[in-house]
Motif scaffolding. Structure first.
Motif, PDB file in Angstrom:
ATOM      1  N   LEU A   1      35.556  60.744  -3.800  1.00 52.45           N
ATOM      2  CA  LEU A   1      36.706  60.061  -3.205  1.00 52.45           C
ATOM      3  C   LEU A   1      36.860  60.358  -1.717  1.00 52.45           C
ATOM      4  CD1 LEU A   1      39.390  60.598  -5.993  1.00 52.45           C
ATOM      5  CD2 LEU A   1      37.968  58.581  -5.587  1.00 52.45           C
ATOM      6  N   SER A   2      36.512  61.586  -1.314  1.00 55.66           N
ATOM      7  CA  SER A   2      36.736  61.980   0.077  1.00 55.66           C
ATOM      8  C   SER A   2      35.742  61.336   1.035  1.00 55.66           C
ATOM      9  CB  SER A   2      36.700  63.499   0.227  1.00 55.66           C
ATOM     10  OG  SER A   2      35.406  63.989  -0.044  1.00 55.66           O
ATOM     11  N   ASN A   3      34.523  61.086   0.572  1.00 56.31           N
ATOM     12  CA  ASN A   3      33.521  60.425   1.412  1.00 56.31           C
ATOM     13  C   ASN A   3      32.568  59.659   0.500  1.00 56.31           C
ATOM     14  OD1 ASN A   3      31.608  59.559   3.198  1.00 56.31           O
ATOM     15  ND2 ASN A   3      31.255  61.545   4.154  1.00 56.31           N
ATOM     16  N   VAL A   4      32.980  58.476   0.097  1.00 55.59           N
ATOM     17  CA  VAL A   4      32.235  57.709  -0.899  1.00 55.59           C
ATOM     18  C   VAL A   4      30.824  57.323  -0.457  1.00 55.59           C
ATOM     19  CG1 VAL A   4      34.292  56.807  -2.020  1.00 55.59           C
ATOM     20  CG2 VAL A   4      33.257  55.510  -0.170  1.00 55.59           C
ATOM     21  N   SER A   5      30.574  57.337   0.843  1.00 52.69           N
ATOM     22  CA  SER A   5      29.248  56.947   1.325  1.00 52.69           C
ATOM     23  C   SER A   5      28.315  58.144   1.509  1.00 52.69           C
ATOM     24  CB  SER A   5      29.358  56.176   2.644  1.00 52.69           C
ATOM     25  OG  SER A   5      29.897  57.017   3.647  1.00 52.69           O
ATOM     26  N   SER A   6      28.809  59.360   1.250  1.00 56.21           N
ATOM     27  CA  SER A   6      27.969  60.548   1.413  1.00 56.21           C
ATOM     28  C   SER A   6      26.889  60.584   0.327  1.00 56.21           C
ATOM     29  CB  SER A   6      28.816  61.816   1.349  1.00 56.21           C
ATOM     30  OG  SER A   6      29.314  62.011   0.030  1.00 56.21           O
ATOM     31  N   ALA A   7      25.808  61.280   0.622  1.00 59.11           N
ATOM     32  CA  ALA A   7      24.703  61.394  -0.338  1.00 59.11           C
ATOM     33  C   ALA A   7      25.153  62.010  -1.666  1.00 59.11           C
ATOM     34  CB  ALA A   7      23.551  62.189   0.275  1.00 59.11           C
ATOM     35  N   PRO A   8      25.960  63.093  -1.665  1.00 57.49           N
ATOM     36  CA  PRO A   8      26.410  63.638  -2.951  1.00 57.49           C
ATOM     37  C   PRO A   8      27.277  62.649  -3.741  1.00 57.49           C
ATOM     38  CG  PRO A   8      26.808  65.223  -1.202  1.00 57.49           C
ATOM     39  CD  PRO A   8      26.382  63.939  -0.556  1.00 57.49           C
ATOM     40  N   ALA A   9      28.159  61.939  -3.068  1.00 57.15           N
ATOM     41  CA  ALA A   9      29.015  60.970  -3.756  1.00 57.15           C
ATOM     42  C   ALA A   9      28.173  59.874  -4.404  1.00 57.15           C
ATOM     43  CB  ALA A   9      30.027  60.368  -2.788  1.00 57.15           C
ATOM     44  N   ARG A  10      27.210  59.365  -3.650  1.00 55.04           N
ATOM     45  CA  ARG A  10      26.327  58.326  -4.204  1.00 55.04           C
ATOM     46  C   ARG A  10      25.537  58.859  -5.388  1.00 55.04           C
ATOM     47  NH1 ARG A  10      24.945  57.827   1.151  1.00 55.04           N
ATOM     48  NH2 ARG A  10      22.807  58.374   0.653  1.00 55.04           N
TER      49      ARG A  10
ATOM     50  N   PRO B   1      22.375  66.355  -4.015  1.00 56.18           N
ATOM     51  CA  PRO B   1      21.857  67.128  -2.879  1.00 56.18           C
ATOM     52  C   PRO B   1      22.879  68.138  -2.354  1.00 56.18           C
ATOM     53  CG  PRO B   1      22.519  64.963  -2.135  1.00 56.18           C
ATOM     54  CD  PRO B   1      22.681  64.969  -3.631  1.00 56.18           C
ATOM     55  N   GLU B   2      22.352  69.222  -1.820  1.00 58.95           N
ATOM     56  CA  GLU B   2      23.185  70.189  -1.092  1.00 58.95           C
ATOM     57  C   GLU B   2      23.748  69.469   0.124  1.00 58.95           C
ATOM     58  OE1 GLU B   2      24.867  73.900  -0.065  1.00 58.95           O
ATOM     59  OE2 GLU B   2      23.928  73.256  -1.911  1.00 58.95           O
ATOM     60  N   SER B   3      25.032  69.672   0.399  1.00 56.60           N
ATOM     61  CA  SER B   3      25.646  68.975   1.517  1.00 56.60           C
ATOM     62  C   SER B   3      26.936  69.648   1.938  1.00 56.60           C
ATOM     63  CB  SER B   3      25.952  67.525   1.113  1.00 56.60           C
ATOM     64  OG  SER B   3      26.719  66.879   2.097  1.00 56.60           O
ATOM     65  N   PRO B   4      27.194  69.687   3.240  1.00 58.47           N
ATOM     66  CA  PRO B   4      28.490  70.196   3.715  1.00 58.47           C
ATOM     67  C   PRO B   4      29.653  69.330   3.227  1.00 58.47           C
ATOM     68  CG  PRO B   4      26.991  69.797   5.570  1.00 58.47           C
ATOM     69  CD  PRO B   4      26.305  69.330   4.334  1.00 58.47           C
ATOM     70  N   GLU B   5      29.370  68.086   2.854  1.00 57.55           N
ATOM     71  CA  GLU B   5      30.416  67.182   2.365  1.00 57.55           C
ATOM     72  C   GLU B   5      31.094  67.729   1.112  1.00 57.55           C
ATOM     73  OE1 GLU B   5      31.701  64.485   3.727  1.00 57.55           O
ATOM     74  OE2 GLU B   5      30.351  64.643   5.428  1.00 57.55           O
ATOM     75  N   VAL B   6      30.327  68.406   0.253  1.00 61.45           N
ATOM     76  CA  VAL B   6      30.893  68.957  -0.980  1.00 61.45           C
ATOM     77  C   VAL B   6      31.888  70.068  -0.645  1.00 61.45           C
ATOM     78  CG1 VAL B   6      30.373  70.133  -3.160  1.00 61.45           C
ATOM     79  CG2 VAL B   6      28.874  68.304  -2.333  1.00 61.45           C
ATOM     80  N   LEU B   7      31.517  70.952   0.268  1.00 64.13           N
ATOM     81  CA  LEU B   7      32.419  72.025   0.692  1.00 64.13           C
ATOM     82  C   LEU B   7      33.672  71.443   1.346  1.00 64.13           C
ATOM     83  CD1 LEU B   7      33.093  75.007   1.104  1.00 64.13           C
ATOM     84  CD2 LEU B   7      31.767  74.916   3.223  1.00 64.13           C
ATOM     85  N   HIS B   8      33.486  70.453   2.199  1.00 69.51           N
ATOM     86  CA  HIS B   8      34.624  69.816   2.859  1.00 69.51           C
ATOM     87  C   HIS B   8      35.574  69.197   1.822  1.00 69.51           C
ATOM     88  CE1 HIS B   8      37.007  67.613   5.751  1.00 69.51           C
ATOM     89  NE2 HIS B   8      36.753  66.496   5.085  1.00 69.51           N
ATOM     90  N   ALA B   9      35.025  68.491   0.856  1.00 69.09           N
ATOM     91  CA  ALA B   9      35.849  67.868  -0.181  1.00 69.09           C
ATOM     92  C   ALA B   9      36.613  68.926  -0.977  1.00 69.09           C
ATOM     93  CB  ALA B   9      34.975  67.023  -1.108  1.00 69.09           C
ATOM     94  N   SER B  10      35.934  70.012  -1.300  1.00 69.49           N
ATOM     95  CA  SER B  10      36.582  71.103  -2.027  1.00 69.49           C
ATOM     96  C   SER B  10      37.723  71.706  -1.219  1.00 69.49           C
ATOM     97  CB  SER B  10      35.545  72.178  -2.364  1.00 69.49           C
ATOM     98  OG  SER B  10      36.150  73.271  -2.988  1.00 69.49           O
TER      99      SER B  10
END
Length: 140
Positions: A96-105, A79-88
């Motif tokens: 690794l940066s947010n293992v419980s986020s939707a993209p990580a899962r 999924p599109e997510s701000p978590e990916v940008l934050h991790a980058s």
């Protein structure tokens, strides 16, 4: 690519990305050592940056449209997510940066599928439960 046994084709649900992925699939079927021997390379599709709400509004392709055009097995939907940008931005994979986020899962589920585990592919959506809407925190 020439020596690959398995390929993961990554595409965003946008026509230009899907066209590029289709070209890569053609190259995999024609230019690899397996292809030259008359064998087929195992291919899997990983769809990234998917936003169900945008797909419904016609702002991006649907999963079904992408699958119809590329005709290879679906490995996963990220999924599109701000978590990916934050991790980058912090230089760390989202897994690794947010293992419980939707993209990580979603990435972890795709990896498990690639290893042969029976993990159901789900289409991410923006729907939140009532409790999430009432008590969930917004990203800063």
């Amino acid at each position: 690519m020439r020596h690959a046994d398995i390929a993961i084709v990554v595409a965003n649900p946008e026509i230009s990305s899907v066209r590029d992925s289709d070209r890569i699939i053609g190259l995999l079927d024609a230019k690899t050592l397996k292809a030259e021997k008359g064998e087929r390379i195992e291919k899997h599709l990983l769809i990234t940056r998917y936003d169900a709400a945008r797909a419904v509004r016609g702002e991006m392709m649907t999963i079904e449209d992408v699958l119809e055009l590329l005709s290879i097995p679906l490995l996963g939907i990220i999924p599109e997510s701000p978590e990916v940008l934050h991790a980058s931005n912090i230089g760390s994979p989202v897994t690794l940066s947010n293992v419980s986020s939707a993209p990580a899962r979603a990435y972890m589920d795709a990896a498990r599928r690639l290893k042969g585990e029976a993990v159901t592919v789900t289409i991410p959506s923006d729907r939140k439960s009532l409790l999430d809407r009432l008590f969930g925190r917004r990203a800063a």
